[in-house]
Design an enzyme around this catalytic site. Structure first.
Site, short mmCIF file in Angstrom:
data_model
loop_
_atom_site.label_atom_id
_atom_site.label_comp_id
_atom_site.label_asym_id
_atom_site.label_seq_id
_atom_site.Cartn_x
_atom_site.Cartn_y
_atom_site.Cartn_z
N THR A 6 -1.12 8.89 1.86
CA THR A 6 -0.91 7.49 2.23
C THR A 6 -2.00 7.09 3.23
O THR A 6 -2.69 7.95 3.78
CB THR A 6 0.46 7.31 2.89
OG1 THR A 6 0.50 8.05 4.12
CG2 THR A 6 1.58 7.78 1.97
N VAL A 23 9.34 -6.94 9.10
CA VAL A 23 10.68 -6.42 8.82
C VAL A 23 11.57 -6.39 10.06
O VAL A 23 12.81 -6.45 9.94
CB VAL A 23 10.62 -5.01 8.19
CG1 VAL A 23 9.96 -5.07 6.81
CG2 VAL A 23 9.91 -4.01 9.11
N TYR A 37 8.37 8.66 16.53
CA TYR A 37 8.44 8.65 15.06
C TYR A 37 9.65 9.45 14.58
O TYR A 37 10.40 8.97 13.71
CB TYR A 37 7.14 9.24 14.51
CG TYR A 37 7.02 9.17 13.00
CD1 TYR A 37 6.75 7.96 12.38
CD2 TYR A 37 7.16 10.32 12.22
CE1 TYR A 37 6.62 7.89 11.00
CE2 TYR A 37 7.03 10.25 10.84
CZ TYR A 37 6.77 9.04 10.23
OH TYR A 37 6.65 8.97 8.87
N SER A 82 0.83 -1.20 0.00
CA SER A 82 0.00 0.00 0.00
C SER A 82 0.86 1.25 0.00
O SER A 82 2.09 1.18 0.21
CB SER A 82 -0.94 0.03 1.22
OG SER A 82 -0.18 0.11 2.42
#
Length: 255
Positions: free
Chosen positions: A196, A60, A161, A15
């Site tokens: 996104t 991941v 983040y 995506s």
């Protein structure tokens, strides 16, 4: 590095920025391994793209999962020429909020997926790239990582983040210098605000506030534009050890 017959691993490839990158690589004649946890979306995308793509269920941040994904890619396509690390998450939380300090596991989760995950797939893919015969420029592979403008101007609530993305920026040059002996380039893209799933989930008021901070063009970036940058990086041999902002000249405010 020519994209035709090129094999690329794209994390978060089911995506958003990752999907756009997968599509761009396949459209240019390359092959793509879609690493993601969104099994239905990933499998559907791989089926749509036919023999030029495979889907691999990959966490991941998990060593064995990523190893298996890389091995599956080599088994399917015979090599790995590039990796584009797009997988990432964001958890908005103040360090000290109304309910007390930010839970440590939230901070650790963001660092694990965004930073450790990027490093994990990079190191495993690089082992395969080193095995490639060099092209006429001496290139054996390319690593493209995804940071964020939050690495430089993180907002309140983005400590985790921002730290994860700043880590990606920080390791770009050291890894590029190390991999130079092997003919592998390392470049990072730092997107601003892009259309996104992460931004689509924001309230409309928040989206409009963020959009107002974009000088020109005053709109969110399109995933296809990120993919265009990926193609440029793959194609320009002297582009190495750099972080490139894609942000409409935006500088994020504190809130």
């Amino acid at each position: 590095m020519k994209i035709k017959d090129h094999v690329s691993i794209v994390t978060g490839g089911a995506s958003g920025l990752g999907e756009a990158t997968v599509r761009a690589i396949v459209e240019a004649g390359g092959k793509a391994a879609i690493f993601d946890l969104a099994d239905q979306r990933g499998a559907e995308l791989a089926k749509e793209l036919g023999d030029a793509a495979i889907y691999c269920h990959v966490d991941v941040a998990d060593e064995k999962s990523a190893e298996d994904g890389v091995a599956k890619t080599v088994e399917a396509f015979g090599a790995v020429h590039s990796v584009v690390n797009c997988a990432g998450i964001g958890i908005a939380a103040k360090v000290v909020g109304k309910k007390g300090p930010m839970p440590l596991d939230q901070f650790s989760k963001v660092i694990s997926v965004n930073l450790v995950g990027t490093f994990n797939v990079t190191r495993l893919a690089a082992v395969r790239m080193i095995e490639n015969a060099p092209n006429e420029e001496g290139e054996r592979g390319v690593v493209i990582n995804t940071a964020s403008v939050a690495a430089f101007e993180g907002q309140i609530g983005q400590a985790a983040y921002s730290a994860s993305k700043a880590g990606i920026v920080g390791m770009t040059l050291p890894i590029a210098r190390e991999f130079a002996d092997h003919g592998i380039r390392v470049v990072t893209i730092a997107p601003g605000l892009f259309e996104t799933p992460m931004f689509a989930s924001l309230p409309e008021k928040a989206r409009e506030s963020l959009k107002a901070q974009l000088p020109f063009p005053s709109r969110f970036g399109r995933p296809a534009e990120f993919a265009m940058m990926v193609k440029c990086i793959l194609s320009i041999p002297v582009l190495n050890g750099e972080t490139i902002r894609l942000d409409s000249a935006m500088r994020m405010q504190a809130r």
